[in-house]
Design a protein around this motif. Structure first.
Motif, PDB file in Angstrom:
ATOM      1  N   LYS A 137       0.802  -1.226   0.000  1.00 18.76           N
ATOM      2  CA  LYS A 137       0.000   0.000   0.000  1.00 18.76           C
ATOM      3  C   LYS A 137       0.832   1.272   0.000  1.00 18.76           C
ATOM      4  O   LYS A 137       0.278   2.371   0.019  1.00 18.76           O
ATOM      5  N   GLN A 138       2.160   1.136  -0.055  1.00 23.56           N
ATOM      6  CA  GLN A 138       3.010   2.319   0.020  1.00 23.56           C
ATOM      7  C   GLN A 138       2.801   3.265  -1.156  1.00 23.56           C
ATOM      8  O   GLN A 138       2.931   4.485  -1.007  1.00 23.56           O
ATOM      9  N   SER A 139       2.449   2.729  -2.310  1.00 21.04           N
ATOM     10  CA  SER A 139       2.231   3.584  -3.482  1.00 21.04           C
ATOM     11  C   SER A 139       1.010   4.474  -3.318  1.00 21.04           C
ATOM     12  O   SER A 139       0.840   5.443  -4.057  1.00 21.04           O
ATOM     13  N   ALA A 140       0.134   4.153  -2.360  1.00 23.88           N
ATOM     14  CA  ALA A 140      -1.035   4.983  -2.069  1.00 23.88           C
ATOM     15  C   ALA A 140      -0.838   5.782  -0.786  1.00 23.88           C
ATOM     16  O   ALA A 140      -1.773   6.411  -0.297  1.00 23.88           O
ATOM     17  N   ARG A 141       0.398   5.773  -0.279  1.00 24.26           N
ATOM     18  CA  ARG A 141       0.704   6.496   0.954  1.00 24.26           C
ATOM     19  C   ARG A 141       1.942   7.364   0.795  1.00 24.26           C
ATOM     20  O   ARG A 141       2.832   7.385   1.653  1.00 24.26           O
ATOM     21  N   GLY A 142       2.007   8.037  -0.321  1.00 25.76           N
ATOM     22  CA  GLY A 142       3.090   8.990  -0.536  1.00 25.76           C
ATOM     23  C   GLY A 142       4.325   8.451  -1.206  1.00 25.76           C
ATOM     24  O   GLY A 142       5.286   9.188  -1.431  1.00 25.76           O
ATOM     25  N   GLY A 143       4.342   7.159  -1.536  1.00 27.57           N
ATOM     26  CA  GLY A 143       5.515   6.597  -2.186  1.00 27.57           C
ATOM     27  C   GLY A 143       6.728   6.605  -1.275  1.00 27.57           C
ATOM     28  O   GLY A 143       6.618   6.539  -0.047  1.00 27.57           O
ATOM     29  N   ARG A 144       7.888   6.736  -1.873  1.00 31.17           N
ATOM     30  CA  ARG A 144       9.127   6.736  -1.090  1.00 31.17           C
ATOM     31  C   ARG A 144      10.140   7.652  -1.780  1.00 31.17           C
ATOM     32  O   ARG A 144      11.207   7.224  -2.220  1.00 31.17           O
ATOM     33  N   PHE A 158      10.315  -3.038 -10.035  1.00 31.07           N
ATOM     34  CA  PHE A 158      10.091  -1.798 -10.781  1.00 31.07           C
ATOM     35  C   PHE A 158       9.396  -0.763  -9.910  1.00 31.07           C
ATOM     36  O   PHE A 158       9.713   0.431  -9.984  1.00 31.07           O
ATOM     37  N   ARG A 159       8.436  -1.212  -9.097  1.00 31.49           N
ATOM     38  CA  ARG A 159       7.689  -0.281  -8.255  1.00 31.49           C
ATOM     39  C   ARG A 159       8.612   0.464  -7.290  1.00 31.49           C
ATOM     40  O   ARG A 159       8.398   1.652  -7.006  1.00 31.49           O
ATOM     41  N   GLU A 160       9.657  -0.205  -6.818  1.00 34.01           N
ATOM     42  CA  GLU A 160      10.573   0.429  -5.878  1.00 34.01           C
ATOM     43  C   GLU A 160      11.318   1.575  -6.556  1.00 34.01           C
ATOM     44  O   GLU A 160      11.459   2.663  -6.001  1.00 34.01           O
ATOM     45  N   TYR A 161      11.791   1.305  -7.757  1.00 31.19           N
ATOM     46  CA  TYR A 161      12.513   2.316  -8.530  1.00 31.19           C
ATOM     47  C   TYR A 161      11.613   3.503  -8.833  1.00 31.19           C
ATOM     48  O   TYR A 161      12.005   4.666  -8.665  1.00 31.19           O
ATOM     49  N   PHE A 162      10.383   3.227  -9.246  1.00 33.30           N
ATOM     50  CA  PHE A 162       9.473   4.288  -9.641  1.00 33.30           C
ATOM     51  C   PHE A 162       9.090   5.166  -8.447  1.00 33.30           C
ATOM     52  O   PHE A 162       9.001   6.391  -8.562  1.00 33.30           O
ATOM     53  N   MET A 163       8.869   4.562  -7.280  1.00 35.28           N
ATOM     54  CA  MET A 163       8.467   5.340  -6.107  1.00 35.28           C
ATOM     55  C   MET A 163       9.584   6.235  -5.591  1.00 35.28           C
ATOM     56  O   MET A 163       9.319   7.218  -4.888  1.00 35.28           O
ATOM     57  N   THR A 193      11.142   8.339  -7.194  1.00 34.01           N
ATOM     58  CA  THR A 193      10.995   9.650  -7.825  1.00 34.01           C
ATOM     59  C   THR A 193       9.893  10.482  -7.185  1.00 34.01           C
ATOM     60  O   THR A 193       9.696  11.647  -7.559  1.00 34.01           O
ATOM     61  N   GLY A 194       9.161   9.901  -6.235  1.00 32.36           N
ATOM     62  CA  GLY A 194       8.023  10.605  -5.652  1.00 32.36           C
ATOM     63  C   GLY A 194       6.737  10.327  -6.388  1.00 32.36           C
ATOM     64  O   GLY A 194       5.746  11.044  -6.196  1.00 32.36           O
ATOM     65  N   SER A 195       6.727   9.308  -7.217  1.00 35.34           N
ATOM     66  CA  SER A 195       5.511   8.933  -7.935  1.00 35.34           C
ATOM     67  C   SER A 195       4.637   8.059  -7.045  1.00 35.34           C
ATOM     68  O   SER A 195       5.137   7.246  -6.264  1.00 35.34           O
ATOM     69  N   CYS A 196       3.335   8.235  -7.174  1.00 33.33           N
ATOM     70  CA  CYS A 196       2.356   7.458  -6.421  1.00 33.33           C
ATOM     71  C   CYS A 196       1.255   7.026  -7.376  1.00 33.33           C
ATOM     72  O   CYS A 196       1.162   7.524  -8.498  1.00 33.33           O
ATOM     73  N   ASP A 197       0.407   6.122  -6.908  1.00 35.13           N
ATOM     74  CA  ASP A 197      -0.682   5.724  -7.794  1.00 35.13           C
ATOM     75  C   ASP A 197      -1.808   6.755  -7.747  1.00 35.13           C
ATOM     76  O   ASP A 197      -1.923   7.542  -6.809  1.00 35.13           O
ATOM     77  N   ALA A 198      -2.601   6.759  -8.793  1.00 35.37           N
ATOM     78  CA  ALA A 198      -3.631   7.780  -8.972  1.00 35.37           C
ATOM     79  C   ALA A 198      -4.983   7.357  -8.424  1.00 35.37           C
ATOM     80  O   ALA A 198      -6.017   7.887  -8.842  1.00 35.37           O
ATOM     81  N   SER A 199      -5.005   6.448  -7.477  1.00 36.02           N
ATOM     82  CA  SER A 199      -6.262   5.995  -6.889  1.00 36.02           C
ATOM     83  C   SER A 199      -6.838   7.063  -5.962  1.00 36.02           C
ATOM     84  O   SER A 199      -6.133   7.969  -5.489  1.00 36.02           O
ATOM     85  N   LYS A 200      -8.128   6.921  -5.675  1.00 35.43           N
ATOM     86  CA  LYS A 200      -8.788   7.836  -4.743  1.00 35.43           C
ATOM     87  C   LYS A 200      -8.133   7.773  -3.374  1.00 35.43           C
ATOM     88  O   LYS A 200      -7.925   8.805  -2.715  1.00 35.43           O
ATOM     89  N   GLU A 201      -7.780   6.569  -2.937  1.00 29.33           N
ATOM     90  CA  GLU A 201      -7.120   6.390  -1.646  1.00 29.33           C
ATOM     91  C   GLU A 201      -5.818   7.174  -1.574  1.00 29.33           C
ATOM     92  O   GLU A 201      -5.513   7.830  -0.574  1.00 29.33           O
ATOM     93  N   SER A 202      -5.044   7.114  -2.650  1.00 32.70           N
ATOM     94  CA  SER A 202      -3.757   7.795  -2.700  1.00 32.70           C
ATOM     95  C   SER A 202      -3.923   9.311  -2.661  1.00 32.70           C
ATOM     96  O   SER A 202      -3.233  10.014  -1.904  1.00 32.70           O
ATOM     97  N   ILE A 203      -4.847   9.831  -3.455  1.00 35.40           N
ATOM     98  CA  ILE A 203      -5.066  11.278  -3.511  1.00 35.40           C
ATOM     99  C   ILE A 203      -5.540  11.800  -2.157  1.00 35.40           C
ATOM    100  O   ILE A 203      -5.057  12.827  -1.666  1.00 35.40           O
ATOM    101  N   GLU A 204      -6.483  11.083  -1.555  1.00 39.92           N
ATOM    102  CA  GLU A 204      -7.022  11.543  -0.271  1.00 39.92           C
ATOM    103  C   GLU A 204      -5.965  11.473   0.834  1.00 39.92           C
ATOM    104  O   GLU A 204      -5.945  12.321   1.736  1.00 39.92           O
TER     105      GLU A 204
END
Length: 350
Positions: free
Chosen positions: A78-85, A167-172, A174-185
């Motif tokens: 769930k880290q991609s919906a909690r600000g990434g890394r 891949f998800r680790e590398y992408f996060m 950069t400060g990228s997160c998923d575009a889900s409602k959970e992530s935005i909120e």
């Protein structure tokens, strides 16, 4: 034949309609090409390669790597919906400056933004691979932190990209997160203020329209970002990248054709679009996976101030959405001739 040089012939040489690049290219331009090419290949193939690698390792003496990672993945899913890394060092790699200089790409600020507010940067157009939006908001290639001090950018992308192992680790980073409602909120309610959410509104379906001179945006029925902004009192800034659609050409697929219908169906089922595109190559200018070297200018417009309203009505959302569309059109019309768009060209909102 005074002054005859073979290199002048090579510069203009075409074989079977293919225009070749000169042999002698400055090192700086080679580095720019490498920077953009690694992003292009990563965007298209790295996720699937990492998925294949994780399965392959299970059948080797290194099987424990995949097993350990599987445990980590479940724990961290769930880290991609909690600000990434985000890691500032990764965002500041010199490679991203080379990336921006390849086109070149510039980020233009029209007003100062208050770091005590949160913002949704509604980005247009999607383009084939979102080159400008990635470089502007997932890296420091165009100097985001210098232009907008006190603000933290997060590029929001398709949630499926964070399903790929490794891949998800590398992408996060950069400060990228998923575009889900959970992530935005989460970013608008639990991560403090000064957050900038770079959200590409048109989504994957808009990528099918990405071609030079095309200004069609998939926006009229995209109201979810407005409703969330109202719920959390986040200001919305229209953002338009002039030149994003000029990087690739697409094989023509008229509306109603079998190919276009298939593309739309795959987009809705898989979540990502399959445009049939072509750009240039490393050693030729006629075809390949690389985008063309064409200037891009990303203009960040004046924010639309939004008062917090946790339960907006449909009418209130529609009114604010119309206000946003008017602001986007005004941003486009005010800046278009500065960045190579003809006076008689206008946005088409669908």
């Amino acid at each position: 034949m005074t002054g005859f040089k073979w290199k002048d012939i090579w510069k203009r040489m075409k074989v079977l309609g293919i225009e070749f690049a000169p042999l002698r290219i400055p090192l700086e331009r080679r580095l720019q090409t490498i920077s953009v090419y690694q992003f292009t290949l990563s965007f298209l193939f790295l996720g699937f390669f990492c998925l294949f690698l994780s399965f392959y390792l299970l059948f080797t003496r290194f099987y424990y790597i995949s097993l350990i990672y599987a445990v980590w993945y479940v724990y961290d899913r769930k880290q991609s919906a909690r600000g990434g890394r985000p890691i500032l060092w990764v965002r500041g790699w010199r490679m991203w400056k080379n990336f921006a200089n390849y086109f070149p790409l510039k980020l233009i600020k029209t007003v100062d933004l208050d770091p005590n507010r949160n913002y949704i940067f509604a980005c247009h157009p999607h383009g084939v691979m979102c080159y400008s939006h990635f470089c502007n908001f997932a890296t420091e290639g165009t100097g985001f932190s210098d232009l907008f001090p006190g603000l933290r950018p997060y590029l929001l992308t398709l949630a499926g990209q964070y399903k790929f192992p490794f891949f998800r680790e590398y992408f996060m980073l950069t400060g990228s997160c998923d575009a889900s409602k959970e992530s935005i909120e989460y970013l608008l309610s639990k991560a403090g203020t000064g957050n900038v959410l770079g959200l590409v509104i048109g989504g994957a379906i808009e990528a099918l329209n990405a071609s030079p001179g095309n200004f069609r945006l998939h926006l009229k029925n995209r109201k979810g970002f407005i409703k969330i902004a109202m719920k959390h009192g986040a200001d919305v800034c229209p953002v338009f990248s002039f030149g994003e659609n000029d990087l690739y050409s697409q094989v023509p697929n008229p509306e109603g054709s079998f190919t276009r219908k298939l593309q739309i169906t795959l987009t809705r089922v898989c979540g990502f679009s399959p445009p049939i595109f072509y750009g240039r190559g490393v050693f030729n200018y006629s075809f390949g996976l690389l985008p063309h070297r064409r200037p891009m200018n990303t203009v960040v417009g004046k924010p639309i101030g939004i008062t917090k309203n946790e339960n907006p009505t449909n009418e209130e959302v529609a009114d604010l959405h119309q206000k946003y569309m008017d602001a986007l059109i005004d941003l486009f019309e005010t800046n278009k001739t500065k960045y190579g768009v003809a006076e008689d060209e206008h946005l088409i909102l669908e």
